[in-house]
Structures are given as C-alpha cells and as structure tokens.
Design a protein around this motif. Structure first.
Motif, PDB file in Angstrom:
ATOM      1  N   GLU A 421      39.573   5.255 -31.650  1.00  0.00           N
ATOM      2  CA  GLU A 421      38.184   5.561 -32.006  1.00  0.00           C
ATOM      3  C   GLU A 421      37.474   6.278 -30.854  1.00  0.00           C
ATOM      4  O   GLU A 421      36.416   5.867 -30.380  1.00  0.00           O
ATOM      5  CB  GLU A 421      37.447   4.281 -32.406  1.00  0.00           C
ATOM      6  CG  GLU A 421      38.069   3.604 -33.620  1.00  0.00           C
ATOM      7  CD  GLU A 421      37.389   2.299 -34.006  1.00  0.00           C
ATOM      8  OE1 GLU A 421      36.632   1.748 -33.188  1.00  0.00           O
ATOM      9  OE2 GLU A 421      37.625   1.822 -35.126  1.00  0.00           O
ATOM     10  N   CYS A 422      38.095   7.372 -30.419  1.00  0.00           N
ATOM     11  CA  CYS A 422      37.558   8.139 -29.290  1.00  0.00           C
ATOM     12  C   CYS A 422      37.768   9.628 -29.554  1.00  0.00           C
ATOM     13  O   CYS A 422      38.431  10.026 -30.518  1.00  0.00           O
ATOM     14  CB  CYS A 422      38.240   7.734 -27.988  1.00  0.00           C
ATOM     15  SG  CYS A 422      39.992   8.194 -27.892  1.00  0.00           S
ATOM     16  N   TYR A 423      37.176  10.458 -28.702  1.00  0.00           N
ATOM     17  CA  TYR A 423      37.437  11.889 -28.733  1.00  0.00           C
ATOM     18  C   TYR A 423      38.611  12.191 -27.794  1.00  0.00           C
ATOM     19  O   TYR A 423      38.753  11.565 -26.738  1.00  0.00           O
ATOM     20  CB  TYR A 423      36.215  12.672 -28.277  1.00  0.00           C
ATOM     21  CG  TYR A 423      35.011  12.509 -29.178  1.00  0.00           C
ATOM     22  CD1 TYR A 423      34.947  13.171 -30.406  1.00  0.00           C
ATOM     23  CD2 TYR A 423      33.940  11.695 -28.805  1.00  0.00           C
ATOM     24  CE1 TYR A 423      33.839  13.028 -31.238  1.00  0.00           C
ATOM     25  CE2 TYR A 423      32.832  11.550 -29.633  1.00  0.00           C
ATOM     26  CZ  TYR A 423      32.790  12.214 -30.841  1.00  0.00           C
ATOM     27  OH  TYR A 423      31.699  12.060 -31.668  1.00  0.00           O
ATOM     28  N   GLN A 484      28.650   3.844 -33.800  1.00  0.00           N
ATOM     29  CA  GLN A 484      28.499   3.508 -35.218  1.00  0.00           C
ATOM     30  C   GLN A 484      29.853   3.242 -35.861  1.00  0.00           C
ATOM     31  O   GLN A 484      30.006   2.334 -36.681  1.00  0.00           O
ATOM     32  CB  GLN A 484      27.788   4.658 -35.928  1.00  0.00           C
ATOM     33  CG  GLN A 484      26.361   4.890 -35.451  1.00  0.00           C
ATOM     34  CD  GLN A 484      25.748   6.152 -36.016  1.00  0.00           C
ATOM     35  OE1 GLN A 484      26.213   6.676 -37.027  1.00  0.00           O
ATOM     36  NE2 GLN A 484      24.715   6.669 -35.359  1.00  0.00           N
ATOM     37  N   LEU A 485      30.851   4.038 -35.464  1.00  0.00           N
ATOM     38  CA  LEU A 485      32.197   3.861 -36.016  1.00  0.00           C
ATOM     39  C   LEU A 485      32.758   2.493 -35.653  1.00  0.00           C
ATOM     40  O   LEU A 485      33.366   1.815 -36.494  1.00  0.00           O
ATOM     41  CB  LEU A 485      33.109   4.972 -35.501  1.00  0.00           C
ATOM     42  CG  LEU A 485      34.576   4.909 -35.924  1.00  0.00           C
ATOM     43  CD1 LEU A 485      34.707   5.149 -37.420  1.00  0.00           C
ATOM     44  CD2 LEU A 485      35.412   5.908 -35.131  1.00  0.00           C
ATOM     45  N   HIS A 486      32.582   2.095 -34.388  1.00  0.00           N
ATOM     46  CA  HIS A 486      33.113   0.802 -33.944  1.00  0.00           C
ATOM     47  C   HIS A 486      32.586  -0.343 -34.801  1.00  0.00           C
ATOM     48  O   HIS A 486      33.293  -1.310 -35.088  1.00  0.00           O
ATOM     49  CB  HIS A 486      32.738   0.541 -32.473  1.00  0.00           C
ATOM     50  CG  HIS A 486      33.328   1.530 -31.501  1.00  0.00           C
ATOM     51  ND1 HIS A 486      34.473   2.224 -31.754  1.00  0.00           N
ATOM     52  CD2 HIS A 486      32.913   1.908 -30.253  1.00  0.00           C
ATOM     53  CE1 HIS A 486      34.746   3.010 -30.721  1.00  0.00           C
ATOM     54  NE2 HIS A 486      33.817   2.833 -29.798  1.00  0.00           N
ATOM     55  N   GLU A 487      31.315  -0.253 -35.194  1.00  0.00           N
ATOM     56  CA  GLU A 487      30.673  -1.367 -35.898  1.00  0.00           C
ATOM     57  C   GLU A 487      30.701  -1.227 -37.414  1.00  0.00           C
ATOM     58  O   GLU A 487      30.823  -2.222 -38.131  1.00  0.00           O
ATOM     59  CB  GLU A 487      29.212  -1.494 -35.432  1.00  0.00           C
ATOM     60  CG  GLU A 487      29.054  -1.801 -33.951  1.00  0.00           C
ATOM     61  CD  GLU A 487      29.625  -3.151 -33.565  1.00  0.00           C
ATOM     62  OE1 GLU A 487      29.604  -4.072 -34.419  1.00  0.00           O
ATOM     63  OE2 GLU A 487      30.088  -3.289 -32.414  1.00  0.00           O
ATOM     64  N   GLY A 489      32.446   1.499 -39.315  1.00  0.00           N
ATOM     65  CA  GLY A 489      33.391   2.443 -39.870  1.00  0.00           C
ATOM     66  C   GLY A 489      34.063   1.935 -41.144  1.00  0.00           C
ATOM     67  O   GLY A 489      34.102   0.725 -41.414  1.00  0.00           O
ATOM     68  N   THR A 490      34.595   2.876 -41.920  1.00  0.00           N
ATOM     69  CA  THR A 490      35.350   2.506 -43.120  1.00  0.00           C
ATOM     70  C   THR A 490      36.481   1.545 -42.756  1.00  0.00           C
ATOM     71  O   THR A 490      36.762   0.576 -43.467  1.00  0.00           O
ATOM     72  CB  THR A 490      35.916   3.769 -43.791  1.00  0.00           C
ATOM     73  OG1 THR A 490      34.848   4.672 -44.058  1.00  0.00           O
ATOM     74  CG2 THR A 490      36.622   3.425 -45.087  1.00  0.00           C
ATOM     75  N   LEU A 494      39.826  -0.893 -33.685  1.00  0.00           N
ATOM     76  CA  LEU A 494      39.762  -1.670 -32.446  1.00  0.00           C
ATOM     77  C   LEU A 494      39.363  -3.126 -32.704  1.00  0.00           C
ATOM     78  O   LEU A 494      39.852  -4.045 -32.046  1.00  0.00           O
ATOM     79  CB  LEU A 494      38.798  -1.021 -31.455  1.00  0.00           C
ATOM     80  CG  LEU A 494      39.235   0.336 -30.871  1.00  0.00           C
ATOM     81  CD1 LEU A 494      38.174   0.865 -29.921  1.00  0.00           C
ATOM     82  CD2 LEU A 494      40.569   0.213 -30.141  1.00  0.00           C
ATOM     83  N   LYS A 495      38.493  -3.350 -33.672  1.00  0.00           N
ATOM     84  CA  LYS A 495      38.011  -4.718 -33.932  1.00  0.00           C
ATOM     85  C   LYS A 495      38.975  -5.533 -34.786  1.00  0.00           C
ATOM     86  O   LYS A 495      38.966  -6.765 -34.728  1.00  0.00           O
ATOM     87  CB  LYS A 495      36.642  -4.663 -34.620  1.00  0.00           C
ATOM     88  CG  LYS A 495      35.556  -4.006 -33.783  1.00  0.00           C
ATOM     89  CD  LYS A 495      34.189  -4.189 -34.390  1.00  0.00           C
ATOM     90  CE  LYS A 495      33.649  -5.565 -34.048  1.00  0.00           C
ATOM     91  NZ  LYS A 495      32.213  -5.695 -34.260  1.00  0.00           N
TER      92      LYS A 495
END
Length: 508
Positions: A421-423, A484-487, A489-490, A494-495
């Motif tokens: 979940e990074c660039y 926003q993706l971390h929390e 995302g579809t 990572l979580k």
C-alpha cells in the motif's frame, strides 16, 4: 565551490540566535551604516509573531533570515515609508487579523550566497502565507543597482528593463524570479538607501489558496512531487562531463518543484571506458574511486537546488570489499548510504561484488521512504519490513540490459506497491556503451506505480516514461490517499495479515 557543508537547517528564529543574526546582517548590509536590528527589536518580533521570523543555518551558524509582520491590506497598498509600516520600528502595526504577510527584511551572509538559501526563505514564507490563509505576501524591495542608471533612466524605465532582463538588479531580479509582481514605485521609502536613490518597489505574491471565509485550513503537505531521470548512457570524457549532465537534469526536475530526484543504478558506468583495457573486475574497482567525489558533488546539488537526490547506485569499496551502493543526499545538507542486498549472478561472476547487510528506511522532510536497488525489488520481504516501519514511497533505481530483465523489475515493483500500500518509483538507464565491457546495452521504461483501488489508476500505473528514450518523468503522489487506503480500502492488505500464523522480522 563552497567549503564542505554538513547540514542546512531552516527554522524559526530564537533569541539565542541574536549574536549570529547581528553579525550576518552586518556583513549582508555592509554598505549601510548601523544596518542591523537591535536585540530589543528581535525580542519584540518574537513576542508578537514568532512563526513569522525565520532563519537559515549552515552547520549550526545563522547565515540568513526573513522577518515578517501581518498588516492590514489597505495600509500596505497606500504609500508608506519603512518607518511608517513598521510603526517607527515598534512593530505596533502588526495585526494578527490582517490580510497580508509583510516582509520587513530578508538577507543572506555574502559568504553563503549562491546556494539558493534566499529562495528557501521565500518558499518558507509562501508556505506560511498559505498556512495562515493570508491574501498575499507584500514588501517594498530596494533597487540597489539603480544608482548606476539614475541619470539616464527613470525608476519606471529601470524596472521595465530589469523585468525584460536587459538589466540585472540583485534584489529586484531575484524577487521577479520568485513570482513576485510589481505593484507600484514609492519614493523616500528607506532613508539613507542611496544606492536605490531612496526608491523602493512594492511587490506582491498572491496566495492562490486564499479563502476569505475558510472552514478548515489543511496545514500538512500531502502531495509529494517526484522527478525521475531516465539516463542516456553515452561516452563521457571525464568526471566533470558526468556532473554537467547530472546537474542539467537536477536543475530541470527542481525547476518543476520536485521534492525528489531519482537517478538509475550504475549510471556512472560510462566512466569505465577509460579502464576497458583492464578486466571487468579491475575496471569497476577503478570506477569505485569516483564514488566519494560524486557523493560530495551531489550533496552540493541537493543543497543548491533544494531537492532530495537519490543518486541511483555506483560501485563502492569498503575494507577491500566491493559493494553496489547509492546515497540519499538530502536538501538539509545531510546524506545517508544504502546498499544493494541481493547481488545478481552477473555482478558476482564478473565483478566480484558482495551484498550489503542493512535493511533500513529513511526519514525525509516528505515522510519516510525506502530505497532498493534493482534486483532487491524482486524479494518481497525487504519492502514488507520497510512498510512495517512506515514507508510511503519506495524508490528503485535499476539497470536492465534486456526487456526480460525489465519485465521482472516492473512487475515486481507493481506487486510491491499493491501489497505494501505504497507508491513505487523506478528509474533506469537507456542506450548503449560499446566501449564498456559487461555494460554494453540497456533497456528501461521508468515509471511510478500505485496501489490498486478506486482512488488510484485502475492499472496501478500513475505515469510511465517513453521506453528507451532519455527523458525526465515528473509525477505527483498524494500521501493522504495512502492513509485512506490503509483504513478504508476495498481490501486492507497491511491490516489483514494473519500475525497469529506468520511474521517477518529482521535478523540483525
């Protein structure tokens, strides 16, 4: 060349800085008598508007400053003198509810000019203006070279010639290059400024984000600009030619406001042509002798162009062992080294290279980043460890000779962007070097990859360069989208890991 600089820092002024501030100011205004603020003036400024007083330090020494007040717009645009706008040096004109950030002073110690430190102070002022939601920055600038033309040109004519670059004025030319525009000419602005014939030019920079009725001001920078350099391998006569070409690209990407410049892996290889009569192992060890001078010069570029530079990679000898390393040259004057962990069979067989042993992330003024050299991106454990440390952007300088090799780097880099979940930004070399053994052909298409979710491109590719063409790629990435993706995302890779079943950890 300036003497070796270890660290540059830009921060708010403190009263303990006064002695160094005074000394630097006296040097900067040596042509003006008693040209420095008294200590009680600085104490007052810090009491009423501490965030508006900035200093830049070189190796811990104050070498420049920018001092400001907040003033009502109607007072600023009316004709005034320096004494009037500063409340006869009492600063009682400061109004926290005003609309304008008024610059009352900017200077750089003469010894440290040429490093674009003044530009840093101006950029910091612009950020402050945006953060405080002020309408504009305004100040009255001196025109110190006007004394040489006052008999033949009116102030208006002189200003027009400076704007058209027919004449150069050290103050006015600088302000114009920093996006300030002329509002009016004022007479008798600063008593004793004979070089300007006591004229001053009222100049303004407009804050395009100004909101007369703000609901919320976002003070934190989230959009980071990346400058990727797709480097053409070409014969070079000497090290200075490499520096000339590298500085050209650094100038280009910094001119577009990039926060990072990324060079490819082993882009210094053209310098090996002088050693082509040697074995490949001996030739690359000769090339390694250039690595420390290259690091020093790139650190100077990072300072003078105000950009963080990732120097790709180059051979490096340490205790008789050959490594593939690069340097993160930060714009604050510091640098850190990173080492390729996984060595390809070719690097081991032909050059006798060894892999490094340190897996780390780097703190920058744009957040935490990771750097992996080429082959390393094909090992997912490394980037996962970096992601666990908070990495948001992974930089991958690479060098591949065939499209097969590039395909491995590209698709692994895309995978790293999705799973962490990074660039991920990759930059490689193109062209060929017929006179350098084991480095004769290259294939590359530099790119920036993203996670795959609704806030990002559907194919996970933010931008791509033209294959096998020398060019730069300027790309903006938004760190808030990652949050926003971390929390939300579809999927939340990572979580949602099963730490109860498996885990990855460093052994050193």
């Amino acid at each position: 060349m300036h003497e070796t600089i270890k660290k540059i820092e830009l921060r708010n002024l403190q009263i303990d800085d006064y002695k160094e501030l005074k000394n630097s100011m006296m040097e900067a205004y040596s042509e003006l008598e008693n040209s420095y603020w008294k200590e009680h003036h600085i104490e007052k400024l810090l009491a009423i508007f501490p965030e508006g007083q900035l200093v830049v330090l070189v190796d811990g020494k104050v070498v420049g400053s920018a001092l400001s007040l907040i003033i009502d717009y109607r007072k600023v645009i009316a004709n005034h003198t320096y004494a009037q706008i500063t409340g006869n040096y009492s600063f009682d004109t400061h109004n926290p509810q005003g609309e304008v950030l008024y610059g009352i002073d900017v200077f750089i110690h003469p010894k440290y000019r040429g490093l674009r430190l003044g530009r840093r102070l101006y950029d910091a002022r612009k950020e402050l203006c945006e953060q405080l939601n002020l309408k504009s920055i305004i100040f009255a600038g001196r025109i110190p070279n006007y004394i040489d033309y006052k008999e033949e040109l009116s102030p208006k004519q002189y200003i027009e010639k400076v704007k058209q670059k027919e004449l150069y004025d050290p103050v006015l030319s600088f302000q114009i290059s920093n996006d300030f525009h002329v509002k009016k000419i004022m007479k008798n602005y600063l008593v004793g400024d004979t070089s300007s014939n006591e004229y001053a030019v009222l100049m303004e920079w407009n804050n395009i984000y100004y909101d007369e009725n703000p609901n919320l001001i976002n003070l934190k920078k989230s959009v980071i600009r990346l400058g990727l350099i797709q480097w053409q391998m070409r014969p070079l006569n000497n090290l200075e030619q490499l520096f000339e070409q590298a500085e050209f690209f650094i100038d280009v990407v910094s001119g577009y406001g990039s926060d990072f410049a990324l060079f490819p892996e082993l882009f210094t290889a053209p310098l090996m042509a002088d050693y082509n009569h040697l074995s490949e192992a001996d030739a690359i060890r000769e090339l390694a002798k250039h690595s420390e001078p290259i690091r020093k010069r790139f650190q100077e570029y990072a300072i003078s162009y105000n950009i963080n530079i990732i120097t790709g990679s180059m051979p490096y000898m340490e205790n008789g062992i050959l490594y593939n390393v690069g340097f993160l040259c930060k714009r604050d004057g510091t640098s850190e080294m990173y080492t390729k962990i996984h060595i390809t069979p070719n690097e081991s067989l032909h050059w006798g290279m060894k892999g490094g042993s340190q897996i780390k992330t780097f703190d920058t003024d744009c957040g935490k980043i990771g750097i992996m050299i080429c082959y390393d991106v094909e090992f997912p454990e490394l980037s996962r460890l970096m992601a666990d440390e908070g990495m948001n952007i992974l930089f991958v300088p690479f060098l591949t000779d065939t499209q097969n090799g590039y395909t491995r780097v590209k698709h692994c880099a895309q995978s790293r962007a999705i799973e962490n979940e990074c660039y991920v930004a990759i930059a490689g070399c193109v062209g060929n070097l017929p006179k350098v053994n084991n480095m004769d052909i290259q294939y590359a298409q530099s790119a920036v990859f993203t996670p795959s979710d609704f806030a990002f491109p559907s194919n996970g590719i933010k931008a791509e360069a033209t294959p096998n063409t020398e060019m730069t790629l300027i790309v903006d990435v938004d760190l808030d989208l990652l949050k926003q993706l971390h929390e939300f995302g579809t999927v939340r890779i990572l979580k949602d890991r099963r730490h109860d079943l498996y885990n990855i950890k460093k052994l050193k």
